[in-house]
Write a protein that holds these residues in place. Structure first.
Motif, mmCIF file in Angstrom:
data_model
loop_
_atom_site.group_PDB
_atom_site.id
_atom_site.type_symbol
_atom_site.label_atom_id
_atom_site.label_comp_id
_atom_site.label_asym_id
_atom_site.label_seq_id
_atom_site.Cartn_x
_atom_site.Cartn_y
_atom_site.Cartn_z
ATOM 1 N N GLY A 92 0.797 -1.218 0.000
ATOM 2 C CA GLY A 92 0.000 0.000 0.000
ATOM 3 C C GLY A 92 0.828 1.267 0.000
ATOM 4 O O GLY A 92 0.292 2.353 -0.249
ATOM 5 N N ASP A 93 2.126 1.164 0.281
ATOM 6 C CA ASP A 93 2.995 2.338 0.273
ATOM 7 C C ASP A 93 3.332 2.755 -1.157
ATOM 8 O O ASP A 93 3.393 1.923 -2.070
ATOM 9 N N ARG A 94 3.592 4.048 -1.342
ATOM 10 C CA ARG A 94 4.017 4.595 -2.622
ATOM 11 C C ARG A 94 5.407 5.196 -2.470
ATOM 12 O O ARG A 94 5.745 5.793 -1.443
ATOM 13 N N VAL A 95 6.208 5.042 -3.523
ATOM 14 C CA VAL A 95 7.574 5.541 -3.544
ATOM 15 C C VAL A 95 7.724 6.492 -4.729
ATOM 16 O O VAL A 95 7.177 6.249 -5.804
ATOM 17 N N LEU A 96 8.479 7.564 -4.529
ATOM 18 C CA LEU A 96 8.794 8.490 -5.614
ATOM 19 C C LEU A 96 10.274 8.360 -5.948
ATOM 20 O O LEU A 96 11.129 8.471 -5.067
ATOM 21 N N LEU A 97 10.561 8.118 -7.224
ATOM 22 C CA LEU A 97 11.927 7.935 -7.704
ATOM 23 C C LEU A 97 12.248 8.970 -8.776
ATOM 24 O O LEU A 97 11.345 9.464 -9.459
ATOM 25 N N TYR A 102 19.585 6.344 -11.695
ATOM 26 C CA TYR A 102 19.989 4.970 -11.971
ATOM 27 C C TYR A 102 18.742 4.114 -12.169
ATOM 28 O O TYR A 102 17.825 4.146 -11.352
ATOM 29 N N TYR A 103 18.712 3.359 -13.256
ATOM 30 C CA TYR A 103 17.471 2.702 -13.684
ATOM 31 C C TYR A 103 17.091 1.466 -12.875
ATOM 32 O O TYR A 103 15.912 1.092 -12.817
ATOM 33 N N THR A 104 18.029 0.796 -12.231
ATOM 34 C CA THR A 104 17.738 -0.494 -11.610
ATOM 35 C C THR A 104 16.712 -0.417 -10.482
ATOM 36 O O THR A 104 15.875 -1.316 -10.364
ATOM 37 N N PRO A 105 16.707 0.610 -9.618
ATOM 38 C CA PRO A 105 15.631 0.677 -8.614
ATOM 39 C C PRO A 105 14.240 0.727 -9.233
ATOM 40 O O PRO A 105 13.292 0.136 -8.691
ATOM 41 N N ARG A 106 14.105 1.396 -10.378
ATOM 42 C CA ARG A 106 12.798 1.425 -11.045
ATOM 43 C C ARG A 106 12.411 0.047 -11.543
ATOM 44 O O ARG A 106 11.257 -0.382 -11.421
ATOM 45 N N VAL A 107 13.379 -0.679 -12.080
ATOM 46 C CA VAL A 107 13.105 -2.036 -12.557
ATOM 47 C C VAL A 107 12.744 -2.958 -11.396
ATOM 48 O O VAL A 107 11.829 -3.780 -11.490
ATOM 49 N N LEU A 108 13.457 -2.830 -10.285
ATOM 50 C CA LEU A 108 13.167 -3.638 -9.098
ATOM 51 C C LEU A 108 11.740 -3.419 -8.625
ATOM 52 O O LEU A 108 11.002 -4.380 -8.344
ATOM 53 N N LEU A 109 11.330 -2.174 -8.545
ATOM 54 C CA LEU A 109 9.962 -1.884 -8.108
ATOM 55 C C LEU A 109 8.942 -2.417 -9.108
ATOM 56 O O LEU A 109 7.957 -3.054 -8.724
ATOM 57 N N HIS A 112 9.114 -6.519 -9.258
ATOM 58 C CA HIS A 112 9.011 -7.344 -8.052
ATOM 59 C C HIS A 112 8.211 -6.702 -6.915
ATOM 60 O O HIS A 112 7.349 -7.354 -6.337
ATOM 61 N N LEU A 113 8.494 -5.448 -6.578
ATOM 62 C CA LEU A 113 7.840 -4.887 -5.394
ATOM 63 C C LEU A 113 6.396 -4.500 -5.654
ATOM 64 O O LEU A 113 5.597 -4.441 -4.705
ATOM 65 N N THR A 114 6.035 -4.253 -6.903
ATOM 66 C CA THR A 114 4.616 -3.989 -7.185
ATOM 67 C C THR A 114 3.772 -5.222 -6.870
ATOM 68 O O THR A 114 2.593 -5.100 -6.521
ATOM 69 N N SER A 119 3.683 0.618 -4.744
ATOM 70 C CA SER A 119 3.617 1.312 -6.028
ATOM 71 C C SER A 119 4.662 2.419 -6.086
ATOM 72 O O SER A 119 5.249 2.793 -5.061
ATOM 73 N N TYR A 120 4.878 2.948 -7.276
ATOM 74 C CA TYR A 120 5.881 4.000 -7.416
ATOM 75 C C TYR A 120 5.521 4.948 -8.543
ATOM 76 O O TYR A 120 4.766 4.613 -9.459
ATOM 77 N N ASP A 121 6.061 6.140 -8.450
ATOM 78 C CA ASP A 121 5.985 7.150 -9.504
ATOM 79 C C ASP A 121 7.390 7.669 -9.754
ATOM 80 O O ASP A 121 8.300 7.483 -8.933
ATOM 81 N N THR A 122 7.574 8.342 -10.886
ATOM 82 C CA THR A 122 8.865 8.935 -11.202
ATOM 83 C C THR A 122 8.688 10.411 -11.534
ATOM 84 O O THR A 122 7.607 10.852 -11.930
ATOM 85 N N ARG A 123 9.780 11.147 -11.387
ATOM 86 C CA ARG A 123 9.763 12.577 -11.624
ATOM 87 C C ARG A 123 11.178 13.013 -11.994
ATOM 88 O O ARG A 123 12.148 12.525 -11.404
#
Length: 369
Positions: A92-97, A102-109, A112-114, A119-123
């Motif tokens: 239920g937590d959201r992360v902002l990246l 570096y692209y790997t944290p976005r791929v990990l989320l 796998h973590l979704t 969930s996550y957003d980017t900016r």
């Protein structure tokens, strides 16, 4: 560097002096053991190699000294990042990246973590403050961003994100504690891939997390113990050795980068240059307020993919390799990894070669690319 930074650098190699007795080795020993002598009640003693190791503790003490905060060692930078995510986030937590980091944290989320309900957003880094931070449990900044070298205001992000109830994490891999101090600017956690400049010799993967928040640091430390995300003692020893020369190496790398970036900006073979230390760089005004040095990474764009690759392949003092921060100058065309950059964009990592000799080799390679 400031007097406090100089004092920290000067005392780094001496932080274990008070624990030595006559006849002890000056170099920290490598303790290669998965178990420890443990008769009777195990409380208060070393128990098992997944829990602790004297060589880990030595490198963690050095990292804590540099960060002025508790530090936890990990077997890679991504192990540090993923441990922060998994130890502190829940379904239920959201992360902002950063979208340009570096692209790997976005791929990990995403991969796998979704699946765990995170969930996550980017900016973009340059506009990271726009849109606010309401609804986010964690905000991760990487500044300067890798590879584009945009900068965001760390203190302003920390203040706004904290007001919204978020944990603020800074990836300081590109800068090291000698180039930028995110904890002093208000973030909760700083992490880095010590694979890069802290080790400096391109022979080990390593990472760390540091924080002045005792509850967060203990939660992450417990996660490491239970998940087994532990570094090897030999790797820890290599990083400890590298840390002792980091200030010297980083000073040479940054000084050379400042000189070479200015010359690249005027070079006819170059279409554009990104380096926070250049007065005309979009990040310069902010960078000089929060960075102690401007770093050793330069982003340069040549006219085409072919020209970029020819430049890298032609220069005898450039190693064509991924990663950065080594004693050797290295470069790579980042579009090959899918980064949102021009086909001719090159991330150039300045090493410890003599500045003028390195520049002559770079200039000659550009003229023939």
């Amino acid at each position: 560097m400031s007097d406090s930074q100089n004092a920290r650098a000067a005392s780094l190699s001496h932080i274990h002096s008070g624990t030595r007795t006559k006849g002890d080795p000056l170099s920290t020993p490598i303790v290669m053991s998965s178990v420890f002598h443990l008769p009777g009640d195990p409380a208060g003693a070393r128990q098992y190699g997944r829990f602790d190791n004297p060589t880990w503790e030595a490198v963690e003490a050095a990292l804590a000294h540099l960060e002025d905060a508790d530090a936890i060692a990990f077997p890679s930078g991504m192990a540090a990042i993923s441990s922060v995510f998994l130890a502190l986030l829940s379904g239920g937590d959201r992360v902002l990246l950063p979208s340009d980091g570096y692209y790997t944290p976005r791929v990990l989320l995403e991969k796998h973590l979704t699946r765990l309900g995170i969930s996550y957003d980017t900016r973009p880094t340059a506009s990271f403050l726009e849109g606010g931070f309401a609804g986010y449990r964690m905000v991760l900044v990487e500044t300067p961003s890798n590879p584009g070298l945009d900068v965001c205001d760390i203190r302003a992000v920390a203040e706004a994100a904290h007001a919204a109830g978020a944990i603020v994490v800074a990836d300081n891999t590109t800068m090291t504690p000698y180039g930028q101090r995110p904890l002093d600017l208000g973030v909760d956690i700083v992490l880095a891939a010590d694979t890069k400049a802290p080790n400096g010799h391109s022979d080990v993967l390593f990472g760390h997390v540091a924080s002045r928040n005792g509850e967060m640091i203990e939660t992450i430390r417990e996660w490491r113990k239970l998940a087994g995300v532990i570094p090897g003692p030999f790797e820890a020893w290599l990083v400890l050795r590298g840390l002792e020369t980091l200030e010297l190496r980083f000073d040479r790398m940054c000084s050379s980068a400042e000189t070479i970036a200015a010359r690249l900006a005027d070079h006819p073979a170059i279409r554009s240059v990104r380096y926070p230390g250049l007065k005309g760089d979009p990040s310069h005004s902010l960078a000089k307020t929060q960075m102690l040095r401007f770093g050793s990474l330069i982003g340069l764009t040549l006219g085409s993919k072919e020209k970029a690759e020819a430049f890298i392949d032609t220069c005898p003092l450039i190693e064509a390799t991924t990663s950065f921060g080594g004693v050797h100058t290295s470069a790579e065309r980042r579009a090959r990894w899918g980064d949102d950059v021009a086909e001719g964009f090159v991330r150039l990592s300045i090493g410890c070669e003599p500045t003028e000799t390195l520049w002559q080799a770079i200039d000659a390679a550009l003229k023939t690319a």
